[in-house]
Design an enzyme around this catalytic site. Structure first.
Site, PDB file in Angstrom:
ATOM      1  N   SER A 142       0.817  -1.211   0.000  1.00 23.48           N
ATOM      2  CA  SER A 142       0.000   0.000   0.000  1.00 23.48           C
ATOM      3  C   SER A 142       0.850   1.260   0.000  1.00 23.48           C
ATOM      4  O   SER A 142       1.857   1.342   0.697  1.00 23.48           O
ATOM      5  CB  SER A 142      -0.899   0.002   1.237  1.00 23.48           C
ATOM      6  OG  SER A 142      -1.330   1.308   1.523  1.00 23.48           O
ATOM      7  N   LYS A 143       0.432   2.206  -0.754  1.00 27.19           N
ATOM      8  CA  LYS A 143       1.229   3.425  -0.867  1.00 27.19           C
ATOM      9  C   LYS A 143       1.239   4.232   0.425  1.00 27.19           C
ATOM     10  O   LYS A 143       2.147   5.018   0.658  1.00 27.19           O
ATOM     11  CB  LYS A 143       0.711   4.256  -2.050  1.00 27.19           C
ATOM     12  CG  LYS A 143       0.158   5.617  -1.749  1.00 27.19           C
ATOM     13  CD  LYS A 143      -0.325   6.273  -3.008  1.00 27.19           C
ATOM     14  CE  LYS A 143      -1.351   7.346  -2.782  1.00 27.19           C
ATOM     15  NZ  LYS A 143      -0.941   8.633  -2.352  1.00 27.19           N
ATOM     16  N   ARG A 144       0.247   3.986   1.244  1.00 27.24           N
ATOM     17  CA  ARG A 144       0.165   4.746   2.485  1.00 27.24           C
ATOM     18  C   ARG A 144       1.058   4.225   3.599  1.00 27.24           C
ATOM     19  O   ARG A 144       1.179   4.825   4.642  1.00 27.24           O
ATOM     20  CB  ARG A 144      -1.285   4.777   2.979  1.00 27.24           C
ATOM     21  CG  ARG A 144      -2.091   5.889   2.341  1.00 27.24           C
ATOM     22  CD  ARG A 144      -3.542   5.799   2.725  1.00 27.24           C
ATOM     23  NE  ARG A 144      -4.281   4.918   1.832  1.00 27.24           N
ATOM     24  CZ  ARG A 144      -4.686   5.260   0.616  1.00 27.24           C
ATOM     25  NH1 ARG A 144      -4.441   6.463   0.158  1.00 27.24           N
ATOM     26  NH2 ARG A 144      -5.344   4.417  -0.139  1.00 27.24           N
TER      27      ARG A 144
END
Length: 519
Positions: free
Chosen positions: A253-255
RNA sequence: GGCCCCGUCGUCUAGAGGCCCAGGACACAGGCCUUUCACGCCUGCAACACGGGUUCAAAUCCCGUCGGGGUCACCA
Protein backbone atom coordinates in the site's frame (compact mmCIF):
# COMPACT_ATOMS: atom_id res chain seq x y z
CA UNK A 1 -12.94 -16.62 -29.74
CA UNK A 2 -11.07 -13.35 -29.77
CA UNK A 3 -9.24 -12.71 -26.55
CA UNK A 4 -10.07 -9.33 -25.08
CA UNK A 5 -8.73 -8.28 -21.72
CA UNK A 6 -8.93 -5.03 -19.85
CA UNK A 7 -7.30 -3.01 -17.14
CA UNK A 8 -9.73 -0.73 -15.35
CA UNK A 9 -8.00 1.77 -13.10
CA UNK A 10 -9.89 4.46 -11.29
CA UNK A 11 -8.33 7.88 -11.70
CA UNK A 12 -6.48 8.29 -8.44
CA UNK A 13 -3.54 10.32 -9.63
CA UNK A 14 -0.92 7.61 -9.47
CA UNK A 15 -0.07 4.21 -10.87
CA UNK A 16 0.38 1.58 -8.17
CA UNK A 17 3.04 -1.05 -8.74
CA UNK A 18 0.51 -3.80 -8.03
CA UNK A 19 -1.81 -2.26 -10.59
CA UNK A 20 0.98 -2.36 -13.11
CA UNK A 21 1.43 -6.04 -12.50
CA UNK A 22 -2.27 -6.63 -13.11
CA UNK A 23 -2.16 -4.50 -16.24
CA UNK A 24 0.93 -6.32 -17.41
CA UNK A 25 -0.60 -9.76 -17.07
CA UNK A 26 -3.70 -8.63 -18.94
CA UNK A 27 -1.56 -7.10 -21.62
CA UNK A 28 0.71 -10.13 -21.98
CA UNK A 29 -2.25 -12.46 -22.24
CA UNK A 30 -3.92 -10.32 -24.89
CA UNK A 31 -0.74 -9.91 -26.92
CA UNK A 32 0.08 -13.58 -26.74
CA UNK A 33 -3.33 -14.50 -28.08
CA UNK A 34 -3.33 -11.80 -30.74
CA UNK A 35 -6.29 -10.26 -28.97
CA UNK A 36 -6.98 -6.77 -27.71
CA UNK A 37 -6.05 -5.05 -24.50
CA UNK A 38 -8.55 -2.43 -23.42
CA UNK A 39 -8.11 0.40 -20.97
CA UNK A 40 -11.29 1.43 -19.25
CA UNK A 41 -11.60 4.17 -16.67
CA UNK A 42 -13.59 3.37 -13.57
CA UNK A 43 -14.70 6.81 -12.54
CA UNK A 44 -18.26 6.11 -11.42
CA UNK A 45 -17.79 7.87 -8.14
CA UNK A 46 -15.16 10.40 -8.88
CA UNK A 47 -15.53 14.00 -7.85
CA UNK A 48 -12.07 15.11 -8.72
CA UNK A 49 -10.66 16.22 -12.02
CA UNK A 50 -10.51 13.00 -13.96
CA UNK A 51 -8.14 14.19 -16.65
CA UNK A 52 -5.58 15.36 -14.18
CA UNK A 53 -5.83 12.23 -12.06
CA UNK A 54 -5.65 9.99 -15.07
CA UNK A 55 -2.61 11.47 -16.71
CA UNK A 56 0.01 9.88 -14.45
CA UNK A 57 -1.62 6.49 -14.99
CA UNK A 58 -1.57 6.79 -18.76
CA UNK A 59 1.98 8.12 -18.68
CA UNK A 60 3.12 5.27 -16.48
CA UNK A 61 1.62 2.60 -18.68
CA UNK A 62 3.06 4.17 -21.79
CA UNK A 63 6.47 4.46 -20.20
CA UNK A 64 6.39 0.76 -19.41
CA UNK A 65 5.38 -0.08 -22.95
CA UNK A 66 1.99 -1.42 -21.96
CA UNK A 67 -0.02 -0.06 -24.84
CA UNK A 68 -3.76 -0.35 -25.22
CA UNK A 69 -5.79 -1.02 -28.31
CA UNK A 70 -8.89 0.74 -27.12
CA UNK A 71 -9.39 3.32 -24.42
CA UNK A 72 -8.56 6.91 -23.49
CA UNK A 73 -6.79 8.99 -26.16
CA UNK A 74 -7.27 6.13 -28.51
CA UNK A 75 -10.99 5.51 -28.78
CA UNK A 76 -12.29 2.32 -30.25
CA UNK A 77 -15.43 0.65 -31.54
CA UNK A 78 -17.09 0.55 -28.11
CA UNK A 79 -16.35 4.10 -27.00
CA UNK A 80 -16.69 5.81 -24.65
CA UNK A 81 -14.32 4.01 -22.31
CA UNK A 82 -15.10 6.13 -19.28
CA UNK A 83 -17.73 4.80 -16.91
CA UNK A 84 -18.90 8.30 -16.15
CA UNK A 85 -19.97 8.58 -19.78
CA UNK A 86 -21.88 5.33 -19.87
CA UNK A 87 -24.55 6.05 -17.31
CA UNK A 88 -27.40 5.38 -19.71
CA UNK A 89 -26.12 1.85 -20.24
CA UNK A 90 -26.21 1.19 -16.52
CA UNK A 91 -29.66 2.69 -16.20
CA UNK A 92 -30.93 0.39 -18.91
CA UNK A 93 -29.39 -2.59 -17.14
CA UNK A 94 -31.05 -1.65 -13.86
CA UNK A 95 -34.39 -1.45 -15.58
CA UNK A 96 -33.93 -4.88 -17.08
CA UNK A 97 -32.92 -6.31 -13.73
CA UNK A 98 -36.06 -4.83 -12.19
CA UNK A 99 -38.28 -6.02 -15.01
CA UNK A 100 -36.89 -9.51 -14.78
CA UNK A 101 -37.47 -9.71 -11.04
CA UNK A 102 -33.74 -9.93 -10.29
CA UNK A 103 -33.70 -6.66 -8.43
CA UNK A 104 -36.12 -4.64 -6.36
CA UNK A 105 -36.75 -1.17 -5.04
CA UNK A 106 -35.83 -0.98 -1.42
CA UNK A 107 -36.91 1.79 0.94
CA UNK A 108 -34.99 0.88 4.06
CA UNK A 109 -33.00 3.69 5.62
CA UNK A 110 -29.37 3.29 6.48
CA UNK A 111 -30.27 3.34 10.16
CA UNK A 112 -32.80 0.56 9.76
CA UNK A 113 -30.32 -1.53 7.89
CA UNK A 114 -27.72 -0.88 10.49
CA UNK A 115 -30.12 -2.03 13.20
CA UNK A 116 -30.79 -5.28 11.40
CA UNK A 117 -27.13 -5.85 10.94
CA UNK A 118 -26.43 -5.31 14.60
CA UNK A 119 -29.28 -7.56 15.66
CA UNK A 120 -27.88 -10.34 13.52
CA UNK A 121 -24.47 -9.78 14.97
CA UNK A 122 -25.86 -9.88 18.48
CA UNK A 123 -27.44 -13.23 17.82
CA UNK A 124 -24.29 -14.43 16.10
CA UNK A 125 -26.08 -15.33 12.94
CA UNK A 126 -24.99 -14.22 9.50
CA UNK A 127 -26.69 -11.04 8.42
CA UNK A 128 -29.03 -11.00 5.51
CA UNK A 129 -31.41 -8.18 4.81
CA UNK A 130 -35.03 -8.99 5.68
CA UNK A 131 -36.39 -7.20 2.60
CA UNK A 132 -38.83 -5.53 4.92
CA UNK A 133 -38.96 -2.36 2.84
CA UNK A 134 -39.00 -4.12 -0.48
CA UNK A 135 -41.57 -2.51 -2.77
CA UNK A 136 -43.23 -4.93 -5.10
CA UNK A 137 -45.98 -2.78 -6.60
CA UNK A 138 -46.45 0.85 -7.53
CA UNK A 139 -48.78 1.03 -4.55
CA UNK A 140 -46.01 -0.11 -2.21
CA UNK A 141 -43.71 2.46 -3.66
CA UNK A 142 -46.25 5.21 -3.25
CA UNK A 143 -46.84 4.23 0.35
CA UNK A 144 -43.16 4.25 1.25
CA UNK A 145 -42.61 7.48 -0.59
CA UNK A 146 -45.48 9.04 1.26
CA UNK A 147 -43.47 8.31 4.39
CA UNK A 148 -40.67 10.33 2.85
CA UNK A 149 -38.51 7.34 2.10
CA UNK A 150 -36.19 7.07 -0.87
CA UNK A 151 -35.53 3.98 -2.91
CA UNK A 152 -32.34 2.24 -3.85
CA UNK A 153 -32.27 -0.74 -6.17
CA UNK A 154 -31.04 -3.98 -4.68
CA UNK A 155 -30.16 -7.30 -6.16
CA UNK A 156 -32.56 -10.09 -5.30
CA UNK A 157 -30.02 -12.78 -4.57
CA UNK A 158 -30.96 -16.47 -4.67
CA UNK A 159 -31.54 -18.12 -1.32
CA UNK A 160 -30.11 -21.47 -2.23
CA UNK A 161 -27.73 -23.23 -4.53
CA UNK A 162 -24.03 -23.00 -5.19
CA UNK A 163 -21.99 -20.95 -7.59
CA UNK A 164 -19.11 -22.87 -9.09
CA UNK A 165 -16.32 -20.78 -10.52
CA UNK A 166 -13.54 -22.19 -12.65
CA UNK A 167 -10.80 -19.70 -12.08
CA UNK A 168 -7.76 -19.94 -14.31
CA UNK A 169 -5.47 -19.28 -11.41
CA UNK A 170 -7.40 -20.61 -8.40
CA UNK A 171 -9.04 -23.60 -9.96
CA UNK A 172 -12.51 -24.54 -8.80
CA UNK A 173 -14.00 -22.19 -6.22
CA UNK A 174 -17.48 -22.53 -4.73
CA UNK A 175 -19.82 -20.03 -3.09
CA UNK A 176 -23.20 -20.52 -1.41
CA UNK A 177 -25.73 -18.15 -2.88
CA UNK A 178 -27.49 -17.98 0.47
CA UNK A 179 -24.53 -16.15 1.96
CA UNK A 180 -24.54 -13.39 -0.61
CA UNK A 181 -26.11 -10.07 0.21
CA UNK A 182 -28.79 -8.14 -1.62
CA UNK A 183 -26.27 -5.58 -2.77
CA UNK A 184 -27.29 -2.15 -3.88
CA UNK A 185 -26.76 -1.54 -7.59
CA UNK A 186 -28.31 1.88 -7.85
CA UNK A 187 -28.26 4.65 -5.29
CA UNK A 188 -31.20 6.78 -4.31
CA UNK A 189 -29.85 9.57 -6.50
CA UNK A 190 -29.96 7.29 -9.52
CA UNK A 191 -26.24 6.71 -9.89
CA UNK A 192 -25.06 3.15 -10.25
CA UNK A 193 -22.48 1.19 -8.36
CA UNK A 194 -19.25 -0.28 -9.50
CA UNK A 195 -20.26 -3.92 -9.67
CA UNK A 196 -23.14 -3.21 -11.98
CA UNK A 197 -21.11 -0.89 -14.18
CA UNK A 198 -18.28 -3.33 -14.26
CA UNK A 199 -20.44 -6.18 -15.50
CA UNK A 200 -22.21 -4.06 -18.09
CA UNK A 201 -18.95 -2.67 -19.43
CA UNK A 202 -17.22 -6.02 -19.58
CA UNK A 203 -20.13 -7.25 -21.64
CA UNK A 204 -20.32 -4.17 -23.84
CA UNK A 205 -16.60 -4.28 -24.50
CA UNK A 206 -16.79 -8.02 -25.14
CA UNK A 207 -14.19 -8.82 -22.54
CA UNK A 208 -13.38 -12.51 -22.77
CA UNK A 209 -11.02 -12.85 -19.82
CA UNK A 210 -11.32 -10.95 -16.58
CA UNK A 211 -7.85 -10.93 -15.08
CA UNK A 212 -7.74 -8.98 -11.85
CA UNK A 213 -6.42 -8.98 -8.32
CA UNK A 214 -7.51 -11.51 -5.75
CA UNK A 215 -9.44 -8.94 -3.75
CA UNK A 216 -12.16 -9.26 -6.36
CA UNK A 217 -12.63 -12.98 -5.90
CA UNK A 218 -15.26 -12.51 -3.18
CA UNK A 219 -17.06 -9.99 -5.36
CA UNK A 220 -17.40 -12.38 -8.22
CA UNK A 221 -20.65 -14.09 -7.15
CA UNK A 222 -22.67 -10.91 -7.24
CA UNK A 223 -21.18 -10.01 -10.59
CA UNK A 224 -22.01 -13.41 -11.96
CA UNK A 225 -25.52 -13.00 -10.63
CA UNK A 226 -25.90 -9.68 -12.42
CA UNK A 227 -24.53 -10.94 -15.70
CA UNK A 228 -26.65 -14.03 -15.70
CA UNK A 229 -29.73 -12.05 -14.84
CA UNK A 230 -28.96 -9.86 -17.80
CA UNK A 231 -28.43 -12.87 -20.02
CA UNK A 232 -24.75 -12.14 -20.64
CA UNK A 233 -22.15 -14.85 -21.18
CA UNK A 234 -19.73 -15.42 -18.35
CA UNK A 235 -16.16 -14.34 -19.05
CA UNK A 236 -13.26 -16.51 -17.98
CA UNK A 237 -11.95 -15.39 -14.62
CA UNK A 238 -8.37 -15.33 -13.39
CA UNK A 239 -7.73 -13.91 -9.94
CA UNK A 240 -4.14 -12.90 -9.42
CA UNK A 241 -2.39 -12.97 -6.05
CA UNK A 242 -1.38 -9.68 -4.50
CA UNK A 243 1.89 -7.95 -4.78
CA UNK A 244 2.66 -7.96 -1.08
CA UNK A 245 4.67 -5.89 1.35
CA UNK A 246 8.29 -6.80 1.89
CA UNK A 247 8.39 -9.88 4.06
CA UNK A 248 4.64 -10.14 4.47
CA UNK A 249 1.56 -11.35 2.68
CA UNK A 250 -0.34 -8.13 3.06
CA UNK A 251 -1.16 -6.08 0.02
CA UNK A 252 1.40 -3.42 -0.78
CA UNK A 253 0.00 0.00 0.00
CA UNK A 254 1.23 3.43 -0.87
CA UNK A 255 0.17 4.75 2.48
CA UNK A 256 2.46 2.50 4.46
CA UNK A 257 5.76 3.84 3.20
CA UNK A 258 6.91 4.74 6.70
CA UNK A 259 6.48 1.15 7.75
CA UNK A 260 8.36 -0.18 4.73
CA UNK A 261 11.20 2.17 5.43
CA UNK A 262 11.98 0.05 8.47
CA UNK A 263 12.88 -2.69 6.05
CA UNK A 264 16.59 -2.41 5.32
CA UNK A 265 16.36 -3.08 1.60
CA UNK A 266 13.48 -0.70 1.13
CA UNK A 267 15.29 1.99 3.02
CA UNK A 268 18.40 1.48 0.92
CA UNK A 269 16.44 1.74 -2.29
CA UNK A 270 14.73 4.93 -1.20
CA UNK A 271 17.98 6.46 0.03
CA UNK A 272 19.65 5.71 -3.28
CA UNK A 273 16.76 7.23 -5.20
CA UNK A 274 16.63 10.21 -2.90
CA UNK A 275 20.21 11.12 -3.65
CA UNK A 276 19.49 11.17 -7.34
CA UNK A 277 16.22 13.03 -6.92
CA UNK A 278 17.83 15.70 -4.79
CA UNK A 279 20.58 16.23 -7.31
CA UNK A 280 18.04 16.88 -10.02
CA UNK A 281 15.85 18.89 -7.64
CA UNK A 282 12.93 16.54 -7.91
CA UNK A 283 10.68 16.95 -4.87
CA UNK A 284 11.23 13.92 -2.66
CA UNK A 285 8.47 14.78 -0.24
CA UNK A 286 5.93 14.52 -3.04
CA UNK A 287 3.28 11.87 -2.88
CA UNK A 288 4.51 10.22 -6.02
CA UNK A 289 8.05 9.83 -4.76
CA UNK A 290 7.22 6.46 -3.31
CA UNK A 291 8.45 3.06 -4.46
CA UNK A 292 4.89 1.79 -4.47
CA UNK A 293 4.22 4.20 -7.31
CA UNK A 294 5.71 3.73 -10.75
CA UNK A 295 6.68 7.35 -11.12
CA UNK A 296 9.40 6.81 -8.57
CA UNK A 297 11.33 4.50 -10.88
CA UNK A 298 10.94 6.73 -13.86
CA UNK A 299 12.25 9.67 -11.88
CA UNK A 300 15.53 8.03 -10.95
CA UNK A 301 16.11 6.30 -14.25
CA UNK A 302 15.16 2.67 -13.92
CA UNK A 303 14.64 0.82 -17.18
CA UNK A 304 11.03 -0.01 -18.01
CA UNK A 305 12.09 -3.37 -19.40
CA UNK A 306 13.71 -4.25 -16.08
CA UNK A 307 10.58 -3.38 -14.16
CA UNK A 308 8.44 -5.35 -16.55
CA UNK A 309 10.75 -8.33 -16.28
CA UNK A 310 10.81 -8.19 -12.51
CA UNK A 311 7.07 -7.74 -12.16
CA UNK A 312 6.37 -10.60 -14.53
CA UNK A 313 8.30 -12.90 -12.25
CA UNK A 314 6.37 -11.70 -9.24
CA UNK A 315 3.81 -14.44 -9.30
CA UNK A 316 4.70 -16.10 -12.55
CA UNK A 317 7.59 -18.26 -13.68
CA UNK A 318 8.43 -20.19 -16.79
CA UNK A 319 10.59 -22.91 -15.26
CA UNK A 320 13.30 -23.43 -12.70
CA UNK A 321 16.00 -21.46 -14.47
CA UNK A 322 14.87 -18.81 -16.92
CA UNK A 323 14.57 -15.41 -15.35
CA UNK A 324 15.63 -12.82 -17.86
CA UNK A 325 13.02 -12.02 -20.43
CA UNK A 326 12.59 -9.42 -23.09
CA UNK A 327 9.13 -8.09 -23.69
CA UNK A 328 8.78 -10.37 -26.71
CA UNK A 329 9.87 -13.41 -24.76
CA UNK A 330 7.34 -12.67 -22.07
CA UNK A 331 4.60 -12.43 -24.64
CA UNK A 332 5.69 -15.73 -26.09
CA UNK A 333 5.97 -17.68 -22.85
CA UNK A 334 3.49 -16.15 -20.45
CA UNK A 335 0.63 -18.29 -19.23
CA UNK A 336 -2.03 -17.83 -16.61
CA UNK A 337 -1.80 -21.49 -15.69
CA UNK A 338 1.69 -20.89 -14.36
CA UNK A 339 0.68 -18.00 -12.17
CA UNK A 340 1.20 -18.73 -8.50
CA UNK A 341 -1.63 -18.67 -6.01
CA UNK A 342 0.24 -17.21 -3.07
CA UNK A 343 1.00 -13.50 -2.74
CA UNK A 344 4.50 -12.47 -3.77
CA UNK A 345 6.29 -9.86 -1.75
CA UNK A 346 8.10 -7.01 -3.36
CA UNK A 347 11.88 -7.22 -3.08
CA UNK A 348 13.79 -4.04 -3.94
CA UNK A 349 17.11 -5.89 -4.12
CA UNK A 350 15.89 -8.31 -6.68
CA UNK A 351 14.40 -5.50 -8.72
CA UNK A 352 17.82 -3.86 -8.70
CA UNK A 353 19.44 -7.11 -9.81
CA UNK A 354 17.14 -7.15 -12.85
CA UNK A 355 17.77 -3.48 -13.46
CA UNK A 356 21.50 -4.11 -13.41
CA UNK A 357 21.23 -7.02 -15.78
CA UNK A 358 19.20 -5.09 -18.33
CA UNK A 359 21.17 -1.88 -17.99
CA UNK A 360 24.53 -3.56 -18.53
CA UNK A 361 23.25 -4.98 -21.78
CA UNK A 362 22.62 -1.55 -23.23
CA UNK A 363 25.04 -0.06 -25.73
CA UNK A 364 27.29 2.70 -24.52
CA UNK A 365 25.49 5.17 -26.72
CA UNK A 366 22.15 4.19 -25.26
CA UNK A 367 23.43 4.51 -21.71
CA UNK A 368 24.71 7.97 -22.50
CA UNK A 369 21.41 8.90 -24.04
CA UNK A 370 19.52 7.76 -20.95
CA UNK A 371 21.91 9.38 -18.51
CA UNK A 372 22.21 12.76 -20.24
CA UNK A 373 18.91 14.19 -18.94
CA UNK A 374 20.09 13.63 -15.38
CA UNK A 375 23.19 15.75 -15.91
CA UNK A 376 21.06 18.39 -17.55
CA UNK A 377 18.54 18.41 -14.71
CA UNK A 378 21.36 18.65 -12.23
CA UNK A 379 22.75 21.68 -14.04
CA UNK A 380 25.93 19.87 -15.06
CA UNK A 381 25.26 19.81 -18.77
CA UNK A 382 23.68 22.10 -21.27
CA UNK A 383 20.68 21.27 -23.34
CA UNK A 384 21.36 20.17 -25.98
CA UNK A 385 24.39 18.53 -24.55
CA UNK A 386 27.78 19.77 -25.75
CA UNK A 387 30.11 17.59 -27.76
CA UNK A 388 32.70 17.85 -25.02
CA UNK A 389 30.32 16.73 -22.28
CA UNK A 390 29.16 13.93 -24.47
CA UNK A 391 32.71 12.80 -25.03
CA UNK A 392 33.36 12.72 -21.30
CA UNK A 393 30.10 10.93 -20.67
CA UNK A 394 31.03 8.18 -23.05
CA UNK A 395 34.30 7.64 -21.30
CA UNK A 396 32.77 7.76 -17.85
CA UNK A 397 30.02 5.35 -18.80
CA UNK A 398 32.56 2.96 -20.30
CA UNK A 399 34.88 3.12 -17.31
CA UNK A 400 32.05 2.93 -14.78
CA UNK A 401 30.75 -0.39 -16.05
CA UNK A 402 28.09 -1.67 -13.70
CA UNK A 403 28.73 1.05 -11.18
CA UNK A 404 25.95 2.73 -13.14
CA UNK A 405 22.86 0.61 -12.67
CA UNK A 406 20.11 3.16 -13.15
CA UNK A 407 20.47 6.12 -15.48
CA UNK A 408 20.52 8.53 -12.55
CA UNK A 409 23.67 6.87 -11.22
CA UNK A 410 25.61 9.03 -13.64
CA UNK A 411 25.36 11.59 -10.86
CA UNK A 412 27.70 9.49 -8.74
CA UNK A 413 30.29 10.75 -11.17
CA UNK A 414 29.16 14.33 -11.16
CA UNK A 415 32.71 15.40 -10.32
CA UNK A 416 33.77 14.82 -13.93
CA UNK A 417 31.26 17.39 -15.05
CA UNK A 418 31.90 20.01 -12.45
CA UNK A 419 34.22 22.91 -13.26
CA UNK A 420 37.67 22.26 -11.81
CA UNK A 421 37.49 25.23 -9.48
CA UNK A 422 34.13 24.18 -8.07
CA UNK A 423 34.93 20.62 -7.11
CA UNK A 424 33.48 19.66 -3.76
CA UNK A 425 35.56 17.67 -1.31
CA UNK A 426 34.74 14.93 1.11
CA UNK A 427 36.48 16.60 4.03
CA UNK A 428 37.10 13.43 5.99
CA UNK A 429 38.86 11.91 3.00
CA UNK A 430 40.71 15.15 2.31
CA UNK A 431 41.99 15.22 5.88
CA UNK A 432 43.11 11.69 5.86
CA UNK A 433 44.96 11.71 2.57
CA UNK A 434 46.06 15.30 2.09
CA UNK A 435 46.41 16.90 5.50
CA UNK A 436 47.73 14.07 7.60
CA UNK A 437 50.93 12.18 6.73
CA UNK A 438 53.03 13.08 3.73
CA UNK A 439 50.37 12.57 1.08
CA UNK A 440 50.52 16.18 0.00
CA UNK A 441 54.27 16.18 -0.41
CA UNK A 442 54.14 13.05 -2.49
CA UNK A 443 51.31 14.48 -4.52
CA UNK A 444 53.32 17.59 -5.17
CA UNK A 445 56.17 15.57 -6.59
CA UNK A 446 53.93 13.23 -8.53
CA UNK A 447 52.28 16.27 -10.06
CA UNK A 448 55.50 17.18 -11.84
CA UNK A 449 55.70 13.75 -13.40
CA UNK A 450 52.15 14.12 -14.66
CA UNK A 451 52.97 17.47 -16.17
CA UNK A 452 55.62 15.86 -18.34
CA UNK A 453 53.88 12.56 -19.05
CA UNK A 454 53.32 11.55 -22.65
CA UNK A 455 50.94 10.07 -23.68
CA UNK A 456 48.43 10.85 -20.98
CA UNK A 457 46.58 7.55 -21.08
CA UNK A 458 45.84 4.79 -18.54
CA UNK A 459 48.82 2.51 -19.34
CA UNK A 460 51.27 5.39 -19.28
CA UNK A 461 49.72 6.78 -16.13
CA UNK A 462 49.98 3.47 -14.39
CA UNK A 463 53.61 3.04 -15.49
CA UNK A 464 54.38 6.55 -14.29
CA UNK A 465 52.95 5.83 -10.90
CA UNK A 466 54.79 2.55 -10.58
CA UNK A 467 58.04 4.39 -11.39
CA UNK A 468 57.19 7.03 -8.87
CA UNK A 469 56.43 4.48 -6.16
CA UNK A 470 59.70 2.69 -6.83
CA UNK A 471 61.70 5.91 -6.84
CA UNK A 472 60.17 7.17 -3.62
CA UNK A 473 60.28 3.73 -2.04
CA UNK A 474 56.71 3.99 -0.90
CA UNK A 475 53.66 1.83 -1.18
CA UNK A 476 51.14 2.47 -3.89
CA UNK A 477 48.45 3.23 -1.35
CA UNK A 478 50.44 6.16 -0.01
CA UNK A 479 50.09 8.17 -3.17
CA UNK A 480 47.12 6.82 -5.02
CA UNK A 481 44.49 7.90 -2.51
CA UNK A 482 45.95 11.36 -2.31
CA UNK A 483 45.68 11.72 -6.06
CA UNK A 484 42.16 10.40 -6.07
CA UNK A 485 40.91 12.79 -3.44
CA UNK A 486 42.68 15.67 -5.15
CA UNK A 487 41.12 15.08 -8.55
CA UNK A 488 37.67 13.78 -7.64
CA UNK A 489 37.10 15.11 -4.14
CA UNK A 490 36.15 11.64 -2.99
CA UNK A 491 37.76 8.44 -1.86
CA UNK A 492 35.58 6.22 -4.01
CA UNK A 493 35.19 6.20 -7.74
CA UNK A 494 36.46 4.76 -10.97
CA UNK A 495 39.88 3.28 -11.45
CA UNK A 496 42.32 6.12 -10.83
CA UNK A 497 44.16 5.86 -14.15
CA UNK A 498 40.87 5.94 -16.01
CA UNK A 499 39.88 8.92 -13.96
CA UNK A 500 43.02 10.89 -14.79
CA UNK A 501 42.86 9.98 -18.45
CA UNK A 502 39.24 11.05 -18.74
CA UNK A 503 39.97 14.35 -17.04
CA UNK A 504 43.04 14.89 -19.22
CA UNK A 505 46.27 16.53 -18.26
CA UNK A 506 45.25 20.10 -17.81
CA UNK A 507 42.15 19.41 -15.74
CA UNK A 508 44.02 16.85 -13.62
CA UNK A 509 46.79 19.33 -12.90
CA UNK A 510 44.35 22.11 -12.20
CA UNK A 511 42.55 19.98 -9.66
CA UNK A 512 45.75 18.81 -8.01
CA UNK A 513 46.98 22.38 -7.74
CA UNK A 514 43.72 23.52 -6.24
CA UNK A 515 43.80 20.69 -3.69
CA UNK A 516 47.38 21.43 -2.76
CA UNK A 517 46.50 25.08 -2.43
CA UNK A 518 43.59 24.62 -0.03
CA UNK A 519 45.46 22.64 2.58
C1' G B 1 -17.07 -13.40 13.56
C1' G B 2 -19.31 -15.66 8.52
C1' C B 3 -17.60 -16.80 3.72
C1' C B 4 -13.47 -17.29 0.29
C1' C B 5 -8.24 -17.79 -0.82
C1' C B 6 -3.28 -19.06 0.47
C1' G B 7 1.05 -21.75 3.23
C1' U B 8 8.73 -24.93 -0.15
C1' C B 9 15.31 -21.33 2.03
C1' G B 10 15.11 -14.10 4.56
C1' U B 11 12.80 -13.04 -0.66
C1' C B 12 11.13 -14.71 -5.82
C1' U B 13 10.51 -19.56 -7.15
C1' A B 14 11.32 -25.12 -9.42
C1' G B 15 8.83 -29.26 -7.90
C1' A B 16 2.08 -32.23 -10.56
C1' G B 17 4.06 -40.07 -5.68
C1' G B 18 10.03 -42.55 -6.38
C1' C B 19 14.97 -38.38 -10.57
C1' C B 20 14.54 -34.35 -3.87
C1' C B 21 18.35 -36.17 3.16
C1' A B 22 14.62 -30.66 -2.24
C1' G B 23 17.20 -27.37 -7.64
C1' G B 24 17.95 -22.09 -9.40
C1' A B 25 18.06 -16.74 -8.60
C1' C B 26 18.39 -12.45 -5.29
C1' A B 27 19.97 -11.40 -0.41
C1' C B 28 23.31 -12.74 3.56
C1' A B 29 28.30 -14.67 5.74
C1' G B 30 33.42 -15.94 4.84
C1' G B 31 37.47 -16.05 1.37
C1' C B 32 40.21 -14.76 -3.25
C1' C B 33 41.27 -10.64 -6.60
C1' U B 34 42.34 -5.45 -5.82
C1' U B 35 44.51 1.71 -6.02
C1' U B 36 38.99 3.06 -3.57
C1' C B 37 34.00 1.59 -4.72
C1' A B 38 31.69 -1.87 -7.62
C1' C B 39 32.40 -6.26 -10.58
C1' G B 40 34.18 -11.22 -11.00
C1' C B 41 35.47 -16.03 -8.87
C1' C B 42 35.19 -19.73 -4.79
C1' U B 43 32.92 -21.55 -0.38
C1' G B 44 29.13 -21.46 3.07
C1' C B 45 24.30 -20.52 5.58
C1' A B 46 19.29 -21.60 4.63
C1' A B 47 12.91 -24.19 3.39
C1' C B 48 8.71 -28.61 2.25
C1' A B 49 3.82 -24.65 8.84
C1' C B 50 2.18 -28.81 12.22
C1' G B 51 -0.40 -33.52 13.18
C1' G B 52 -2.77 -37.63 11.35
C1' G B 53 -3.84 -40.86 7.39
C1' U B 54 -3.43 -43.42 2.06
C1' U B 55 0.95 -45.93 -0.20
C1' C B 56 6.35 -50.37 -0.75
C1' A B 57 7.31 -44.93 -1.35
C1' A B 58 4.52 -38.05 -0.10
C1' A B 59 6.91 -31.45 -0.62
C1' U B 60 3.59 -33.79 -4.04
C1' C B 61 -3.00 -37.32 -2.63
C1' C B 62 -6.89 -37.08 1.68
C1' C B 63 -8.45 -35.18 6.60
C1' G B 64 -7.65 -32.04 10.61
C1' U B 65 -5.00 -28.13 13.22
C1' C B 66 -2.35 -23.75 13.19
C1' G B 67 -0.80 -19.45 10.73
C1' G B 68 -1.36 -15.51 7.03
C1' G B 69 -4.44 -12.76 3.69
C1' G B 70 -8.96 -11.09 1.26
C1' U B 71 -14.05 -9.87 1.58
C1' C B 72 -18.49 -8.86 4.01
C1' A B 73 -20.47 -0.27 1.91
C1' C B 74 -25.86 3.66 -1.15
C1' C B 75 -15.99 2.82 -2.38
C1' A B 76 -13.64 1.30 -6.79
Amino acid sequence: MTVRTRFAPSPTGYLHIGGVRTALFNWLFARQNHGQFILRIDDTDQQRNVDEALQPILDGLRWLGIDWDEGPKKGGPFAPYYQSKRLDRYQAAVERLLAGGHAYYDYATTAELQAERQAAEGEKRPFRYSRRYLAETPADRARFEAEGRQAVVRLKMPSEGTLVLDDLVRGRVEFDWAREQDHVVQRADGTCLYHLANVVDDYDFQISHVIRAEEHLSNTPRQVFILEALGYPRPVYAHLPFVAEPGSHTKLSKRKLQKYLKNRDFAAMVAHAQKIAEAIRHPTEADAFNPVIVDFYQTVGYLPEAIVNYLALLGWSLDDKTEHFSREELIEHFSLERVNKAPASFDPRKLMAFEDWHFQRLSRARKVELAAPFLQEAGLATSPISAETRRIMEKVVAAAGDRIKVAGDILSFADFFQPDDQLLYDEAAFDKHLRQGNGADLLCRFRDRLAALEPFDPPALEAAMQDFVAAEQIKLGQIIHAVRVAVTGKSIGLGLFDTLAILGRSRSLARIDRALGRR
